[in-house]
Design an enzyme around this catalytic site. Structure first.
Site, PDB file in Angstrom:
ATOM      1  N   HIS A  30     -32.858 -19.908   1.335  1.00 44.52           N
ATOM      2  CA  HIS A  30     -31.819 -19.089   1.980  1.00 44.52           C
ATOM      3  C   HIS A  30     -31.989 -17.619   1.593  1.00 44.52           C
ATOM      4  O   HIS A  30     -31.038 -16.939   1.198  1.00 44.52           O
ATOM      5  CB  HIS A  30     -30.424 -19.602   1.598  1.00 44.52           C
ATOM      6  CG  HIS A  30     -30.120 -20.956   2.149  1.00 44.52           C
ATOM      7  ND1 HIS A  30     -29.431 -21.162   3.321  1.00 44.52           N
ATOM      8  CD2 HIS A  30     -30.442 -22.194   1.687  1.00 44.52           C
ATOM      9  CE1 HIS A  30     -29.335 -22.455   3.565  1.00 44.52           C
ATOM     10  NE2 HIS A  30     -29.941 -23.114   2.581  1.00 44.52           N
ATOM     11  N   TYR A 292     -30.687 -23.366  -9.108  1.00 45.34           N
ATOM     12  CA  TYR A 292     -30.124 -22.046  -8.829  1.00 45.34           C
ATOM     13  C   TYR A 292     -30.357 -21.112 -10.011  1.00 45.34           C
ATOM     14  O   TYR A 292     -30.635 -19.919  -9.841  1.00 45.34           O
ATOM     15  CB  TYR A 292     -28.625 -22.149  -8.552  1.00 45.34           C
ATOM     16  CG  TYR A 292     -28.258 -22.666  -7.184  1.00 45.34           C
ATOM     17  CD1 TYR A 292     -29.038 -23.610  -6.527  1.00 45.34           C
ATOM     18  CD2 TYR A 292     -27.099 -22.244  -6.546  1.00 45.34           C
ATOM     19  CE1 TYR A 292     -28.693 -24.099  -5.284  1.00 45.34           C
ATOM     20  CE2 TYR A 292     -26.745 -22.729  -5.301  1.00 45.34           C
ATOM     21  CZ  TYR A 292     -27.547 -23.661  -4.676  1.00 45.34           C
ATOM     22  OH  TYR A 292     -27.194 -24.141  -3.444  1.00 45.34           O
TER      23      TYR A 292
END
EC number: 1.11.1.-
Length: 303
Positions: A30, A292
């Protein structure tokens, strides 16, 4: 040999880089996105199920990021069929809680190990035989790929359903748990174009369309949850719940404007919860926290 989760997270990010390349300073997935300001207004329907502050009776500010799923920040919008919508609710006590969603209701694997193996299979330019073998070993992946195969490009971030994929637990004042799955439902009708029509738009048409759309007024989404019942899977993100599960609307998100100066330093960790909401034992959900973290560490160092 068993690999610990932080090491496996590094392997996952390494595999993503091997498949898509490395783009200095960008997210490993993303990569291309746009931030917006928003306000979430709860309607009180969640009160019997959770004590979460943003789901009671007072509106809270929120930060929203729409994104393409590709690790390549230069990817043409039409070539990245899965889109994302990450929402960070800014709670009254100064804390935050996140809700991270995509336009597919299920994930491609139910374990981190299978995810890394799948990335390696595609990254090694494996033969058709290897790919077929992978689907034989992980039949649960077929649902997500089947959905993605049928997806067509849509022409606006504001007109699609977004799913946080994982199940979570709501916890009420009595300490009772209720399994839920979320959905963001757009106020506007889903507007989908065929690939032939979509290629007529510029490469970054979603960003441009979003800005034009907000010039006309706020963009809205309803936050819904399905209430899980006994026997519903809460730890496998490749499984959808039956359609007949009760669905309730918890409130409304009004997205007011795009942020012009966007410091891309927010980590939308989906395991960042507030009182009244808890993570399930879904291994992919918890693995995302480590992935992440690795991704943020690398991009913050300019890698």
């Amino acid at each position: 040999m068993k690999v610990n989760k932080p090491e496996l997270a590094k392997q996952a990010v390494d595999s993503i880089e091997n498949v898509a390349g490395t783009f200095q300073g960008y997210r490993r997935a993303h990569a291309k996105g746009v931030y917006c300001r928003a306000v979430f207004t709860p309607n009180g329907n969640a009160v019997p199920y959770t004590t979460a502050a943003h789901l009671q009776d007072k509106e809270v500010k929120a930060l929203v990021r729409f994104s393409d799923s590709s690790p390549n920040p230069n990817m043409v919008d039409i070539l990245s069929p899965v889109k994302g919508m990450s929402v960070q609710f800014q709670l009254p006590d100064g804390d935050v809680t996140n809700l991270v969603s995509v336009t597919v209701p299920v994930f491609i694997t139910k374990t981190p190990e299978a995810f890394v193996e799948m990335l390696r299979t595609f990254g090694n330019k494996s033969s058709l035989r290897d790919v077929v073998k992978m689907f034989v070993n992980y039949p649960e992946s077929r649902a997500a790929f089947h959905i993605m195969k049928k997806m067509r490009p849509f022409i606006s971030y504001s007109t699609s359903h977004y799913f946080p994929i994982h199940a979570f637990y709501f916890i009420n004042e009595k300490g009772e748990q209720q399994a839920v799955k979320y959905e963001w439902e757009p106020d506007d009708n889903v507007n989908i174009k065929t690939k032939k029509e979509a290629v007529m738009h510029p490469g970054d048409y979603l960003d441009e369309e979003l800005e034009n759309r907000m010039a006309e007024g706020p963009i809205g989404f309803r936050l819904n949850v399905w209430l899980g019942e006994k026997g519903d899977s809460v730890n496998d993100s490749t499984v959808m719940w039956p359609d007949e599960r009760k669905k309730i609307t918890l409130g409304h998100l009004s997205i007011t404007n795009k942020l012009e100066h966007q410091a891309d330093d927010v980590v939308f960790d989906p395991t960042v919860m507030t009182n009244g909401i808890a993570c399930t034992d879904d291994p992919v959900l918890h693995f995302r926290r480590d992935v992440y973290s690795v991704s943020f560490d690398r991009r913050s160092k300019g890698r």
